[in-house]
Design a protein around this motif. Structure first.
Motif, mmCIF file in Angstrom:
data_model
loop_
_atom_site.group_PDB
_atom_site.id
_atom_site.type_symbol
_atom_site.label_atom_id
_atom_site.label_comp_id
_atom_site.label_asym_id
_atom_site.label_seq_id
_atom_site.Cartn_x
_atom_site.Cartn_y
_atom_site.Cartn_z
ATOM 1 N N CYS A 41 40.478 96.605 24.874
ATOM 2 C CA CYS A 41 41.537 97.375 25.860
ATOM 3 C C CYS A 41 42.141 96.299 26.616
ATOM 4 N N CYS A 42 43.277 96.572 27.019
ATOM 5 C CA CYS A 42 43.922 95.788 27.839
ATOM 6 C C CYS A 42 44.080 95.894 29.229
ATOM 7 N N GLY A 43 43.281 97.039 29.682
ATOM 8 C CA GLY A 43 42.951 97.419 30.943
ATOM 9 C C GLY A 43 43.772 98.520 31.719
ATOM 10 N N GLN A 44 44.485 99.237 30.881
ATOM 11 C CA GLN A 44 45.774 100.144 31.455
ATOM 12 C C GLN A 44 45.196 101.070 31.890
ATOM 13 N N PRO A 45 44.267 101.668 31.515
ATOM 14 C CA PRO A 45 43.453 103.097 32.280
ATOM 15 C C PRO A 45 42.756 102.586 33.554
ATOM 16 N N GLN A 46 42.239 101.366 33.781
ATOM 17 C CA GLN A 46 41.570 101.155 34.916
ATOM 18 C C GLN A 46 42.912 100.700 35.930
ATOM 19 N N TYR A 47 44.006 99.862 35.451
ATOM 20 C CA TYR A 47 44.736 99.496 36.509
ATOM 21 C C TYR A 47 45.643 100.722 36.896
ATOM 22 N N THR A 49 44.403 103.630 37.345
ATOM 23 C CA THR A 49 43.741 104.595 38.212
ATOM 24 C C THR A 49 43.388 103.949 39.771
ATOM 25 N N GLY A 50 43.936 102.649 39.537
ATOM 26 C CA GLY A 50 43.619 101.983 40.965
ATOM 27 C C GLY A 50 42.558 100.852 41.145
ATOM 28 N N TYR A 51 41.975 100.748 39.732
ATOM 29 C CA TYR A 51 40.827 99.593 39.874
ATOM 30 C C TYR A 51 41.467 98.407 39.210
ATOM 31 N N ARG A 52 42.227 97.896 40.145
ATOM 32 C CA ARG A 52 42.798 96.629 39.662
ATOM 33 C C ARG A 52 42.050 95.307 39.487
ATOM 34 N N ARG A 53 40.979 94.974 40.461
ATOM 35 C CA ARG A 53 40.069 93.976 40.256
ATOM 36 C C ARG A 53 39.341 94.117 38.984
ATOM 37 N N GLU A 54 39.120 95.476 38.710
ATOM 38 C CA GLU A 54 38.193 95.596 37.345
ATOM 39 C C GLU A 54 39.083 95.226 36.034
ATOM 40 N N THR A 55 40.333 95.393 36.347
ATOM 41 C CA THR A 55 41.264 94.930 35.221
ATOM 42 C C THR A 55 41.337 93.471 34.962
ATOM 43 N N GLU A 56 40.844 92.507 35.835
ATOM 44 C CA GLU A 56 41.107 91.167 35.746
ATOM 45 C C GLU A 56 40.437 90.548 34.584
ATOM 46 N N PRO A 57 39.152 91.100 34.321
ATOM 47 C CA PRO A 57 38.542 90.383 33.180
ATOM 48 C C PRO A 57 38.939 90.786 31.965
ATOM 49 N N LEU A 58 39.676 91.952 31.727
ATOM 50 C CA LEU A 58 40.360 92.083 30.417
ATOM 51 C C LEU A 58 41.687 91.366 30.114
ATOM 52 N N LEU A 59 42.244 91.129 31.394
ATOM 53 C CA LEU A 59 43.501 90.268 31.230
ATOM 54 C C LEU A 59 43.019 88.831 30.625
ATOM 55 N N ARG A 60 41.958 88.269 31.228
ATOM 56 C CA ARG A 60 41.478 86.952 30.873
ATOM 57 C C ARG A 60 41.114 87.298 29.502
ATOM 58 N N ARG A 61 40.340 88.129 28.983
ATOM 59 C CA ARG A 61 39.982 88.129 27.495
ATOM 60 C C ARG A 61 41.219 88.323 26.649
ATOM 61 N N THR A 62 42.343 89.080 27.089
ATOM 62 C CA THR A 62 43.336 89.310 26.135
ATOM 63 C C THR A 62 44.219 88.163 26.121
ATOM 64 N N ALA A 63 44.137 87.381 27.135
ATOM 65 C CA ALA A 63 44.682 86.236 27.179
ATOM 66 C C ALA A 63 44.379 84.952 26.123
ATOM 67 N N VAL A 64 42.892 84.915 26.290
ATOM 68 C CA VAL A 64 42.371 84.130 25.150
ATOM 69 C C VAL A 64 42.163 84.607 23.944
ATOM 70 N N ALA A 65 42.349 85.973 23.395
ATOM 71 C CA ALA A 65 42.374 86.386 22.193
ATOM 72 C C ALA A 65 43.773 86.078 21.545
ATOM 73 N N THR A 101 45.567 80.229 40.829
ATOM 74 C CA THR A 101 46.742 80.969 39.907
ATOM 75 C C THR A 101 46.023 80.980 38.599
ATOM 76 N N GLU A 102 45.001 81.204 38.430
ATOM 77 C CA GLU A 102 44.377 81.328 36.861
ATOM 78 C C GLU A 102 44.873 82.565 36.191
ATOM 79 N N LEU A 103 44.855 83.561 36.939
ATOM 80 C CA LEU A 103 45.198 84.725 36.407
ATOM 81 C C LEU A 103 46.966 84.703 36.283
ATOM 82 N N THR A 104 47.823 84.318 36.965
ATOM 83 C CA THR A 104 49.193 84.253 37.010
ATOM 84 C C THR A 104 49.468 83.279 36.067
ATOM 85 N N ASP A 105 48.679 82.148 35.830
ATOM 86 C CA ASP A 105 49.236 81.118 34.615
ATOM 87 C C ASP A 105 48.900 82.137 33.080
#
Length: 272
Positions: A41-47, A49-65, A101-105
């Motif tokens: 999951c890309c984290g859209q449901p969490q994002y 719904t307001g759970y922005r910090r909880e979306t960050e691990p999914l951003l990392r995982r998607t970027a690596v994948a 800048t990890e997430l930004t990059d």
């Protein structure tokens, strides 16, 4: 050319035939398709719904994948918008909070490589006639993320118009939201259902056999309303309640279908 398929969790769990159709379509056009197994999951449901910090691990995982793939293609405007528009916002917020800048990059590397399916076909491959055959009357619903977020414009309609045997009819009020909106449908079920009922009434009134879209989340919402409207014990099916032409009421009931499944269809391999 090789691309990575971002199938999305909705398609993976509920509509695997859409992912299969995307692969069939792209391979028919000479594109090799990879499916990174680590995608989730890309984290859209969490994002949303307001759970922005909880979306960050999914951003990392998607970027690596999807690291190293020149093109990431997805049959979902909402998930494409999440990766392209909201991932960079998550990164910038982390920076403002002094977390580096990890997430930004990661977002900056991934976002420009993400394409919704119709964008990839029209803008990258430069095709509108994909060799499809679908002898049915179709009306197209442009989901909000594709219409307003990504600005898909007439790309989906151009692709549909080039399908052999397909009659494309205009959907009244096409630009109106269907009422799904992800968690909006959960938080505001009555409003969501009313909006969706208006949408299927408009679609049924066209006399079309198929209500087509490019995002299965919206189609799931509309399909559910269609099924409930046609269930035994209800006053009438959706077409009859909408005042559709007699020939539409007498024929097969209106059904929903993802655009990719229409574009992948041929005389030899019709959609499921």
């Amino acid at each position: 050319m090789r691309v990575a398929l971002f199938v999305t969790c909705v398609n993976d769990a509920l509509y695997p035939r859409t992912g299969i159709a995307v692969v069939r379509l792209l391979e028919r056009l000479g594109i090799a398709v990879d499916f990174p197994a680590d995608q989730t999951c890309c984290g859209q449901p969490q994002y949303n719904t307001g759970y922005r910090r909880e979306t960050e691990p999914l951003l990392r995982r998607t970027a690596v994948a999807f690291a190293g793939h020149e093109y990431v293609v997805t049959p979902s405007g909402s998930c494409a918008a999440m990766l392209r528009e909201h991932y960079p916002r998550i990164g910038r917020k982390a920076e403002r909070e002094g977390r580096g800048t990890e997430l930004t990059d990661a977002a900056a590397d991934l976002a420009p490589r993400v394409y919704e399916l119709t964008e990839f076909l029209v803008d990258v491959l430069g095709v509108t006639d994909v060799g499809a055959y679908f002898p049915h009357t179709v009306t197209y619903h442009p989901s909000c993320h594709g219409l307003r977020g990504l600005g898909l414009g007439d790309r989906p309609r151009r692709l549909l118009a080039a399908v052999k045997g397909l009659e494309l009819v205009e959907l009244p009020g096409a630009q109106e939201c269907c009422g799904f909106g992800g968690t909006f449908a959960v938080k505001n079920p009555d409003v969501s259902a009313a909006m969706g009922t208006d949408k299927i009434a408009a679609a049924a009134a066209t006399g079309a056999e198929v209500l087509c879209g490019a995002d299965n989340s919206c189609l799931a919402h509309l399909d559910g309303l269609l099924r409930r409207a046609a269930a035994p014990g209800t006053p009438a099916d959706a077409a009859a309640r909408a005042g559709a032409p007699p020939h539409a009421r007498a024929g097969a009931p209106l059904r929903t279908l993802h655009l990719a499944e229409i574009l992948a269809a041929t005389e030899e391999e019709p959609p499921a």
